[in-house]
Scaffold this active site. Structure first.
Site, mmCIF file in Angstrom:
data_model
loop_
_atom_site.group_PDB
_atom_site.id
_atom_site.type_symbol
_atom_site.label_atom_id
_atom_site.label_comp_id
_atom_site.label_asym_id
_atom_site.label_seq_id
_atom_site.Cartn_x
_atom_site.Cartn_y
_atom_site.Cartn_z
ATOM 1 N N GLU A 7 0.778 -1.287 0.049
ATOM 2 C CA GLU A 7 -0.100 0.032 -0.067
ATOM 3 C C GLU A 7 0.931 1.165 -0.010
ATOM 4 O O GLU A 7 0.437 2.205 -0.659
ATOM 5 C CB GLU A 7 -0.825 -0.020 1.073
ATOM 6 C CG GLU A 7 -1.944 1.132 1.190
ATOM 7 C CD GLU A 7 -2.893 1.175 2.365
ATOM 8 O OE1 GLU A 7 -3.580 2.243 2.545
ATOM 9 O OE2 GLU A 7 -3.435 -0.033 2.417
ATOM 10 N N LYS A 8 1.970 1.173 0.621
ATOM 11 C CA LYS A 8 2.877 2.436 0.862
ATOM 12 C C LYS A 8 4.083 1.977 0.744
ATOM 13 O O LYS A 8 4.597 0.804 0.876
ATOM 14 C CB LYS A 8 2.694 2.948 2.225
ATOM 15 C CG LYS A 8 1.271 3.761 2.391
ATOM 16 C CD LYS A 8 1.219 4.306 3.691
ATOM 17 C CE LYS A 8 1.105 3.613 4.640
ATOM 18 N NZ LYS A 8 -0.217 2.727 5.134
ATOM 19 N N ASP A 103 -2.623 -2.637 3.425
ATOM 20 C CA ASP A 103 -2.765 -2.671 4.871
ATOM 21 C C ASP A 103 -3.573 -3.513 5.483
ATOM 22 O O ASP A 103 -4.825 -3.950 4.418
ATOM 23 C CB ASP A 103 -3.081 -1.535 5.390
ATOM 24 C CG ASP A 103 -1.768 -0.366 5.502
ATOM 25 O OD1 ASP A 103 -0.791 -0.793 5.252
ATOM 26 O OD2 ASP A 103 -1.754 0.838 6.021
ATOM 27 N N ASP A 105 -6.552 -4.311 6.558
ATOM 28 C CA ASP A 105 -7.705 -3.737 6.806
ATOM 29 C C ASP A 105 -8.819 -3.852 5.745
ATOM 30 O O ASP A 105 -8.356 -4.078 4.622
ATOM 31 C CB ASP A 105 -7.872 -2.488 7.691
ATOM 32 C CG ASP A 105 -7.346 -1.227 7.051
ATOM 33 O OD1 ASP A 105 -6.993 -1.520 5.697
ATOM 34 O OD2 ASP A 105 -6.838 -0.456 7.516
ATOM 35 N N TYR A 328 1.069 -2.713 13.492
ATOM 36 C CA TYR A 328 0.143 -1.816 12.851
ATOM 37 C C TYR A 328 -0.794 -0.929 13.387
ATOM 38 O O TYR A 328 -1.580 -1.715 14.402
ATOM 39 C CB TYR A 328 -0.713 -2.772 11.829
ATOM 40 C CG TYR A 328 -1.624 -2.140 10.805
ATOM 41 C CD1 TYR A 328 -1.359 -1.260 9.957
ATOM 42 C CD2 TYR A 328 -3.025 -2.433 11.112
ATOM 43 C CE1 TYR A 328 -2.108 -0.441 9.025
ATOM 44 C CE2 TYR A 328 -4.066 -1.474 10.260
ATOM 45 C CZ TYR A 328 -3.446 -0.813 9.286
ATOM 46 O OH TYR A 328 -4.406 -0.152 8.279
ATOM 47 N N ARG A 330 -3.643 0.918 13.075
ATOM 48 C CA ARG A 330 -4.793 1.430 12.715
ATOM 49 C C ARG A 330 -5.830 0.021 13.021
ATOM 50 O O ARG A 330 -6.752 -0.217 12.193
ATOM 51 C CB ARG A 330 -5.084 1.881 11.210
ATOM 52 C CG ARG A 330 -4.389 2.850 10.961
ATOM 53 C CD ARG A 330 -4.268 3.153 9.505
ATOM 54 N NE ARG A 330 -3.499 4.489 9.191
ATOM 55 C CZ ARG A 330 -3.909 5.460 9.179
ATOM 56 N NH1 ARG A 330 -5.049 5.886 9.116
ATOM 57 N NH2 ARG A 330 -3.028 6.715 8.687
#
Length: 672
Positions: A7-8, A103, A105, A328, A330
């Site tokens: 994702e990043k 990520d 989620d 992580y 979040r």
């Protein structure tokens, strides 16, 4: 060639670090010695098309266009993302195997899935794609995650749920923001009235609390305490429990409002004999608090350090991405997978070495002790936030980073201590026909609380100090005198970051429908862990909320907006039902269309209702243009791309809405 799509970039680099060396860095990706490649999405690469992409006439905000409902949803590249999209497209074509490393989620799942679909990835490659779930960026954890990959097809419902959320938020916010903004102009309000299915109910909570405080009328009430003495001159106090006969002089909370009644009780009991009517001592055990979810961490850090919800998120994100000291951040889970229990001894050793102050004056933690935190049934894509197996250099952290790290580390250590044990005693006494009660709490084993002694509340200290002498049923004591305490009812307190977050996570308390309230007790609440802080900050930026010290209050514009909207838009009931349905989609218990069709019908009714009423509550209120100014790519140095997106864009739903519509120059992005 295996292609890992993170994702990043930070996650991409963490994956590449455990692949075959030497590594070769290219523009937008890293190549391992065996030819495998790691690339990334740089957060958001795609956004939902603006209304005028569907029809140029939608550039103008006009009532007759509403509701705008795309027949075929379109995605467009985010500004500056075309280069990275081209890199990914080339690598996807070359890849034999794709690994989804978004990520762990719901929104992270959708982000990469949408890129694969947008770039025309073949159905065979999409079907064969693997899912890599990483919550710790240290090499050992990444290597372990690579050995535990699952089929990406298992996560289709998760992605569908996020897609439904994104589209529903676009429909709701885009249409109602336009509808009410147009109506607002008719009464002289020239600002943009952003309406969102989470943002607006959250604002409604604050407005109603402020109004409840403003309308509050304080009333005096009275307590009677008996001062009792044993034969050996030991004394203690007991509180009067009014009988049913006193109800005409009491309020609904059982407080005595008639001073004369209280004074009469004092006269009757002074100098009288008190008889012990009942005596009960119960041993109590209190399990250690679970490791942190993001909201729980934000609440505690606000209470202890005064940090805002966004500040906690940004700090935890930095500890995860830059320092690699936390997992992580979040996460909405407060539990850990059973498999991670084998890491306990090493993580405890790491904390003991890097954060020695946490264990000063405490017994050593027992790495073999397993608390209820380890529960596979309560862990899915991500687990609770805990320290990683990297020793912290506290001197190299900022004050806020140090505070957040120590808070998380201490909560983890608590899992390896016994229960807090105490003896709770309650005695009932009869004095001149009246019932009096005294309570005491006697510590027997500190257990995990030895880690938290410095934070013992005044109430706890008072309870421990008020110990009772040895008593027995039938024993007679002397009531030396009665004491009258005059108190005043207090209004509810204004929201703070901590209490507003607690309200969002425990939203069922604010839902009026008992059936919905019952369902909501098992859901995630209002918004998601990753976006609640962004939603609160968004309301400040839009001029609907303001701070007074630690208190959060609504502005005149915020109050006017809530008073102009129908109740269904300002209470959490509707968005709570959405959350319940979206969760059902992720569990394969509901279909996408079963969620969207009723929503479209309700949207049409809400738009019609908006167009048939004037927001007179906003008459004479000036808009706050600074609140709607677009922000830059970075809002703080510690924020990730996704967090920046949440604050920059409307994120009205409290979700990480990934695709926004751009307004005309000078206008705010409407809520989506």
């Amino acid at each position: 060639m295996i292609l890992y799509i993170a994702e990043k970039p930070s996650l991409g680099r963490a994956i590449a670090d455990v692949l075959a060396k030497p590594l070769r860095k290219h523009e937008g990706y890293i190549e391992a010695a065996n030819g495998d490649c790691v690339s990334w999405c740089v957060g958001h690469l795609l956004e939902q098309a603006t209304p005028d992409a569907y029809d140029p006439q939608y550039k103008s905000w006009r009532a007759e266009h509403l509701p705008i409902v795309p027949q075929q949803w379109q995605l467009l590249p985010e500004k500056g993302s075309r280069t990275q999209l081209a890199v990914l497209k080339k690598l996807i074509k070359q890849a034999d195997q794709i690994v989804h490393a978004g990520d762990p989620d719901r929104e992270g799942q959708l982000l990469v899935d949408e890129v694969l679909s947008y770039l025309g990835t073949s159905s065979n490659k999409q079907s064969a794609a693997q899912r890599l779930l990483i919550s710790d960026l240290n090499p050992q954890a990444v290597s372990r995650a690579l050995g535990q990959m699952r089929s990406n097809r298992e996560f289709v419902p998760l992605s569908t749920s996020a897609l439904a959320r994104s589209r529903a938020d676009w429909l709701y916010g885009m249409n109602l923001s336009r509808a009410y903004t147009l109506q607002g102009r008719k009464v002289g309000y020239q600002g943009v009235l952003s309406v969102g299915r989470v943002q607006t109910p959250l604002l409604g909570l604050v407005v109603r609390r402020d109004e409840e405080i403003a309308a509050f009328q304080p009333k005096p009430f009275y307590e009677v305490w008996a001062q009792l003495q044993c034969d050996n001159a030991v004394s203690f106090r007991a509180r009067w429990q009014p009988s049913d006969a006193c109800r005409p002089w009491m309020d609904e909370d059982g407080r005595v409002l008639a001073k004369g009644l209280a004074e009469n009780v004092i006269q009757r009991i002074t100098g009288q004999t008190a008889t012990v009517a009942a005596l009960e001592s119960k041993p109590k055990r209190l399990a250690p608090p679970l490791p942190y979810s993001l909201s729980a961490l934000q609440i505690d850090c606000n209470k202890r350090f005064g940090m805002s919800a966004q500040e906690v998120l940004d700090t935890a994100q930095a500890l995860y991405e830059r320092h690699k000291l936390l997992t992580y951040p979040r996460s909405d889970s407060r539990h850990l997978p059973q498999a991670q229990f084998t890491d306990a001894a090493e993580i405890i050793a790491v904390i003991s070495k890097g954060a020695t102050e946490l264990l000063q004056g405490c017994e050593p933690p027992d790495a073999k002790r397993k608390s209820k935190a380890w529960d596979d049934s309560k862990v899915d894509a991500h687990h609770a936030i805990i320290p990683t197996r990297k020793v912290a250099n506290l001197a190299g952290l900022s004050q806020r980073e140090r505070q957040v790290y120590l808070q998380v580390a201490r909560q983890y250590l608590a899992q390896f201590y016994p229960h807090y044990q105490y003896l709770e005693t309650q005695v009932q006494l009869q004095i001149a026909g009246g019932l009096f009660v005294a309570k005491s709490k006697q510590e027997q084993q500190l257990g995990w609380k030895q880690l938290f002694r410095q934070e013992a509340s005044h109430d706890e200290e008072e309870a421990l100090a008020g110990s009772l002498p040895p008593l027995s049923v039938g024993q007679q004591l002397q009531c030396v005198n009665g004491e009258l305490l005059e108190k005043v009812t207090q209004p509810p307190k204004h929201f703070t970051d901590a209490t507003l977050l607690a309200a969002m996570t425990g939203i069922s308390r604010f839902v009026s429908d008992p059936q919905i309230r019952k369902v909501l007790k098992d859901t995630d609440g209002l918004g998601t862990e990753a976006t609640r802080a962004g939603i609160i900050e968004l309301l400040f930026k839009r001029g609907f909320l303001q701070r007074q010290g630690k208190s959060i209050l609504a502005t005149a514009a915020g109050i006017g907006l809530i008073h102009s909207l129908p109740d269904v838009a300002t209470t959490p009931d509707m968005t709570a039902q959405w959350e319940s349905s979206l969760e059902a989609i992720s569990r394969r218990e509901m279909k996408y269309q079963a969620f969207m069709q009723p929503l479209l019908q309700q949207l049409t009714e809400l738009v019609s209702q908006a167009q048939n009423s004037l927001p007179t509550a906003l008459s004479g209120i000036k808009n706050q243009p600074r609140s709607f100014r677009r922000t830059g790519r970075k809002t703080t140095s510690n924020m990730s791309n996704r967090a920046d997106k949440n604050n920059k864009a409307q994120a009205n739903s409290g979700q990480r809405v990934r695709h926004q519509a751009r307004p005309k120059p000078g206008e705010a992005k409407p809520d989506v």
